[in-house]
Write an enzyme that holds these catalytic residues in place. Structure first.
Site: not given
Ligand code: UT7
Length: 311
Positions: A109, A233, A263
């Site tokens: 990226c 980005h 993204n």
């Molecule tokens: O160019 C670089 C590319 N990468 C990035 O920019 C990624 C950077 N990271 C992020 O943007 C965030 O970490 C995410 C958006 C990927 C995830 O957000 P988060 O606040 O870190 O959520 P999490 O991974 O802690 O998940 C929280 C909950 C989980 O459920 P439980 O375990 O609390 O029941 C996940 O299973 O949200 C759940 N979850 C979803 N729920 C609905 C994860 N993805 C989804 C989804 N829809 N798409």
């Protein structure tokens, strides 16, 4: 400091658009969750790097009024080339009728800013006209059953023409960095799908953006107050907000297309840049800060003095 001047720009998004609601029909997610956690509402998919790059590159050359045979170098920033080899740049070179060297650059990226800094060095080295394209088609490598990643990515391309100029420098300061010790937190094996430790990427991304931006501004001898437009980005609105807060730059200064593109990796900064240029958000002499991060973990920032073409 370098003297390359951006004289043409264009973007391309593939036709097929997927909204969060479309996604929720085959992935266990909701529009609300995706918007709240990332700021994304829709993305374009099913793109091919060579096709998107050819269209964006052709339109940027037309805007600059540059004959394809006058291009001295093609740099294509991508991490999702259509094939392992030859380079997508070689295919694009042929399709555009260029007669010059053509290379793919993979800094994920951060690729467009890596490409911009590289292009500026080539202009110093005597190349008059460079076509720089950032393009990725991550929809081809996301795991559409992994809701933690598939909701974030989209496809696109953005291109700029950079021409050597005798005027005062345009690239005032830059920073390129890579921390290979974190390579495992965001990766894609040959023939595989994207793996991402989202929380760890998030944490490191904010720090990497801040550090790259500060280094580039220090080297340019400018402060946040001197910057008119930040082109970050487009990964996640919360990452952008957190980094801008640490840099003490108001959110209003940021170019933003994330909501409608997702993204798009190496295409994300040129997509946001072109959007801001088309909206006349910078005037001659204004300073822009481009800053990105990505797999690697790579990071990159550049301070550019806007020296628009006069048509
Ligand atoms: O160019 C670089 C590319 N990468 C990035 O920019 C990624 C950077 N990271 C992020 O943007 C965030 O970490 C995410 C958006 C990927 C995830 O957000 P988060 O606040 O870190 O959520 P999490 O991974 O802690 O998940 C929280 C909950 C989980 O459920 P439980 O375990 O609390 O029941 C996940 O299973 O949200 C759940 N979850 C979803 N729920 C609905 C994860 N993805 C989804 C989804 N829809 N798409």
């Amino acid at each position: 400091m370098a003297h390359g001047r951006i004289t043409g720009w264009a973007t391309h998004l593939p036709e097929r658009r997927l909204t969060n609601h479309d996604l929720a029909e085959f992935v266990d997610t909701t529009d609300e969750w995706i918007r709240e956690r990332s700021g994304i509402a829709a993305r374009h998919v099913d793109g091919k790097v060579t096709e998107m790059s050819t269209i964006a590159g052709r339109d940027a050359l037309a805007m600059a009024g540059v004959d394809p045979t006058d291009v001295g170098l093609l740099l294509l920033a991508t991490c999702s080339s259509d094939q392992q080899f030859p380079a997508s740049a070689s295919v694009v070179q042929h399709k555009l009728g260029l007669r010059c060297g053509a290379i793919d650059m993979n800094a994920a990226c951060s690729g467009f800013v890596y490409g911009l800094v590289t292009a500026m060095q080539f202009t110093e080295g005597g190349v008059d006209t460079i076509l720089l394209i950032g393009s990725d088609a991550l929809s081809s490598v996301v795991d559409w059953t992994d809701r933690g990643t598939c909701v974030l990515f989209g496809d696109g391309a953005g291109a700029v023409v950079i021409q050597r100029s005798a005027d005062s420098p345009t690239l005032l300061g830059w920073d390129l960095m890579s921390d290979g010790s974190a390579a495992g937190i965001l990766s894609c094996e040959h023939g595989g799908k994207i793996f991402m430790n989202g929380k760890e990427v998030f944490r490191r991304a904010v720090l990497a953006m801040e550090s790259a931006a500060r280094n580039a501004m220090d080297r340019a001898g400018v402060t946040m107050d001197d910057i008119t437009l930040v082109v970050p980005h487009q990964a996640n609105i919360r990452i952008i907000d957190a980094a801008m807060k640490r840099l003490d730059i108001p959110r209003e200064k940021a170019a933003m297309v994330l909501e409608r593109t997702g993204n798009t990796s190496a295409a994300s900064i040129p997509l946001a840049l072109v959007d801001a240029l088309d909206d006349d958000r910078v005037a001659p002499g204004d300073l822009m800060l481009m800053v990105g991060f990505g797999a690697g973990m790579s990071s990159a920032a550049a301070v550019i003095r806007w020296d628009p073409p006069s048509y």
